[in-house]
Design an enzyme around this catalytic site. Structure first.
Site, short mmCIF file in Angstrom:
data_model
loop_
_atom_site.label_atom_id
_atom_site.label_comp_id
_atom_site.label_asym_id
_atom_site.label_seq_id
_atom_site.Cartn_x
_atom_site.Cartn_y
_atom_site.Cartn_z
N ARG A 1 -9.82 -23.75 14.43
CA ARG A 1 -10.38 -24.56 13.36
C ARG A 1 -11.48 -25.49 13.85
NH1 ARG A 1 -5.25 -26.90 10.19
NH2 ARG A 1 -6.47 -28.79 10.33
N ARG B 1 -8.38 -38.17 12.66
CA ARG B 1 -7.27 -37.66 11.83
C ARG B 1 -6.01 -38.48 12.06
NH1 ARG B 1 -7.69 -31.56 13.57
NH2 ARG B 1 -5.77 -31.18 12.40
N LYS C 1 3.93 -28.67 10.49
CA LYS C 1 4.21 -28.52 9.05
C LYS C 1 3.95 -27.08 8.59
CE LYS C 1 1.15 -31.70 7.95
NZ LYS C 1 0.63 -32.13 9.26
N ARG D 1 -4.09 -24.55 19.44
CA ARG D 1 -3.77 -23.77 18.22
C ARG D 1 -4.84 -22.73 17.88
NH1 ARG D 1 -2.74 -26.84 12.77
NH2 ARG D 1 -4.62 -27.92 13.41
N ARG E 1 -0.87 -37.40 0.82
CA ARG E 1 -1.29 -38.09 2.04
C ARG E 1 -1.65 -39.54 1.79
NH1 ARG E 1 -3.13 -33.08 4.94
NH2 ARG E 1 -3.76 -33.73 7.00
P1 AP5 Z 1 0.96 -26.45 12.85
O1 AP5 Z 1 2.19 -25.88 12.24
O2 AP5 Z 1 -0.34 -25.74 12.61
O3 AP5 Z 1 0.85 -28.01 12.52
P2 AP5 Z 1 0.48 -28.76 11.16
O4 AP5 Z 1 1.39 -29.95 11.05
O5 AP5 Z 1 0.47 -27.79 10.03
O6 AP5 Z 1 -0.95 -29.25 11.57
P3 AP5 Z 1 -2.34 -29.33 10.78
O7 AP5 Z 1 -3.39 -29.65 11.79
O8 AP5 Z 1 -2.55 -28.10 9.95
O9 AP5 Z 1 -2.10 -30.54 9.92
P4 AP5 Z 1 -3.18 -31.40 9.31
O10 AP5 Z 1 -2.32 -32.23 8.44
O11 AP5 Z 1 -4.06 -32.14 10.24
O12 AP5 Z 1 -4.19 -30.35 8.68
P5 AP5 Z 1 -4.46 -29.90 7.20
O13 AP5 Z 1 -4.88 -28.49 7.24
O14 AP5 Z 1 -3.35 -30.30 6.30
O15 AP5 Z 1 1.23 -26.56 14.43
C1 AP5 Z 1 0.22 -26.99 15.32
C2 AP5 Z 1 0.31 -26.19 16.64
O16 AP5 Z 1 1.53 -26.54 17.30
C3 AP5 Z 1 0.35 -24.68 16.43
O17 AP5 Z 1 -0.39 -24.06 17.45
C4 AP5 Z 1 1.85 -24.31 16.54
O18 AP5 Z 1 2.03 -23.01 17.06
C5 AP5 Z 1 2.35 -25.39 17.52
N1 AP5 Z 1 3.74 -25.83 17.23
C6 AP5 Z 1 4.31 -25.99 16.01
N2 AP5 Z 1 5.57 -26.43 16.14
C7 AP5 Z 1 5.80 -26.56 17.48
C8 AP5 Z 1 6.93 -26.98 18.25
N3 AP5 Z 1 8.08 -27.38 17.68
N4 AP5 Z 1 6.80 -27.00 19.60
C9 AP5 Z 1 5.64 -26.62 20.21
N5 AP5 Z 1 4.55 -26.19 19.53
C10 AP5 Z 1 4.62 -26.18 18.18
O19 AP5 Z 1 -5.68 -30.82 6.82
C11 AP5 Z 1 -6.96 -30.66 7.40
C12 AP5 Z 1 -7.95 -31.63 6.76
O20 AP5 Z 1 -8.04 -31.38 5.33
C13 AP5 Z 1 -7.57 -33.13 6.84
O21 AP5 Z 1 -7.98 -33.70 8.06
C14 AP5 Z 1 -8.33 -33.69 5.63
O22 AP5 Z 1 -9.70 -33.80 5.90
C15 AP5 Z 1 -8.17 -32.58 4.59
N6 AP5 Z 1 -6.95 -32.76 3.76
C16 AP5 Z 1 -5.89 -31.90 3.71
N7 AP5 Z 1 -4.98 -32.34 2.83
C17 AP5 Z 1 -5.47 -33.50 2.31
C18 AP5 Z 1 -4.96 -34.44 1.37
N8 AP5 Z 1 -3.76 -34.27 0.80
N9 AP5 Z 1 -5.72 -35.54 1.09
C19 AP5 Z 1 -6.94 -35.70 1.65
N10 AP5 Z 1 -7.47 -34.86 2.56
C20 AP5 Z 1 -6.74 -33.76 2.89
#
Ligand code: AP5
Length: 220
Positions: free
Chosen positions: A162, A173, A15, A128, A89
């Site tokens: 991270r 997660r 994402k 990552r 979410r």
């Molecule tokens: P990346 O683009 O970083 O993936 P992402 O989907 O953004 O993953 P996140 O881990 O950031 O998502 P998340 O939803 O768990 O975390 P968030 O920060 O929102 O890609 C991942 C890796 O893959 C990278 O190394 C990239 O280079 C590689 N890659 C990408 N595309 C690829 C492809 N096509 N092929 C191969 N490799 C590829 O949330 C973190 C925490 O915050 C949550 O656990 C929760 O505690 C809290 N939180 C956040 N939002 C909320 C909410 N709305 N409600 C409640 N809690 C929340």
């Protein structure tokens, strides 16, 4: 015309990676609740301490906190369009977002669902790292920096992993995703707003599929 989209998918689906391309190529503003919460946890406040504890375990932060963060951004920013990355979410978050946007005369134009197998997510999360200065996202195997230890975009050497990118936290997660977030797939499908893309494809191909959705809704 304004364009507002949601990037929906499990942790590590790509994402953030696709959101950065949309920001660069289409001038949209990325609203990542994950990034906002990571900023909040360094604030030294009681809220920051609670957020850090919950995030490190891989659980979801309360709806009240994240809706408050998004409300504050929407009330204080103007943009040709927003990319909601990692928000909503839960169903209450989805309803709150509809209400907030309706209050601004806006709406969600598309929900892009990034479909990725669980096994690939483990590899993506464990490889990552990101630039602490400009936020560029890298991967040990699929997207390494050209020069080891140096960000390709800004030249910073502040490359970070991270705290929640570990096997234990990822298990939680994923469970949180299937229990609380995946019902949104049916919710947006019923609203005819869902656009699935093959998140297993290479990054550029995923980008092309996302671009096709954007072009289809007039997001250029
Ligand atoms: P990346 O683009 O970083 O993936 P992402 O989907 O953004 O993953 P996140 O881990 O950031 O998502 P998340 O939803 O768990 O975390 P968030 O920060 O929102 O890609 C991942 C890796 O893959 C990278 O190394 C990239 O280079 C590689 N890659 C990408 N595309 C690829 C492809 N096509 N092929 C191969 N490799 C590829 O949330 C973190 C925490 O915050 C949550 O656990 C929760 O505690 C809290 N939180 C956040 N939002 C909320 C909410 N709305 N409600 C409640 N809690 C929340």
């Amino acid at each position: 015309m304004t364009i507002n989209i949601i990037l929906l998918g499990p942790p590590g689906a790509g994402k953030g990676t696709q959101a950065r391309t949309l920001v660069e190529e289409r001038g949209l503003v990325q609203l990542s609740t994950g990034d906002m919460l990571r900023e909040a946890r360094t604030s030294g406040t009681e809220m920051g301490r609670v957020v850090a504890e919950v995030m490190d375990k891989g659980q979801l932060v309360t709806d009240e906190i994240v809706i408050g963060l998004i409300r504050e951004k929407l009330e204080t920013m103007d943009a040709p369009g927003f990319i909601f990355d990692g928000f909503p979410r839960t169903l209450p978050q989805a309803d709150a977002l509809n209400d907030l946007l309706a209050g601004m005369g806006r709406q969600i134009d598309a929900v892009i669902e990034m479909q990725v197998d669980d096994t690939a997510l483990v590899d993506r999360i464990s490889g990552r790292f990101t630039c602490g200065n400009c936020g560029e996202v890298y991967h040990d195997q699929t997207k390494p920096t050209a020069k080891p230890g140096v960000c390709d975009v800004c030249g910073s050497t502040d490359l970070k992993r991270r705290a929640d990118d570990n096997a234990d936290s990822l298990k939680t997660r994923l469970l949180e995703y299937y229990k609380k977030t995946s019902p949104l797939i049916g919710y947006y499908y019923a609203k005819k707003q869902l656009h699935p893309v093959d998140g297993m494809a290479e990054m550029d191909e995923v980008g092309r599929q996302v671009a096709a959705v954007m072009d289809g809704i007039g997001g250029r």
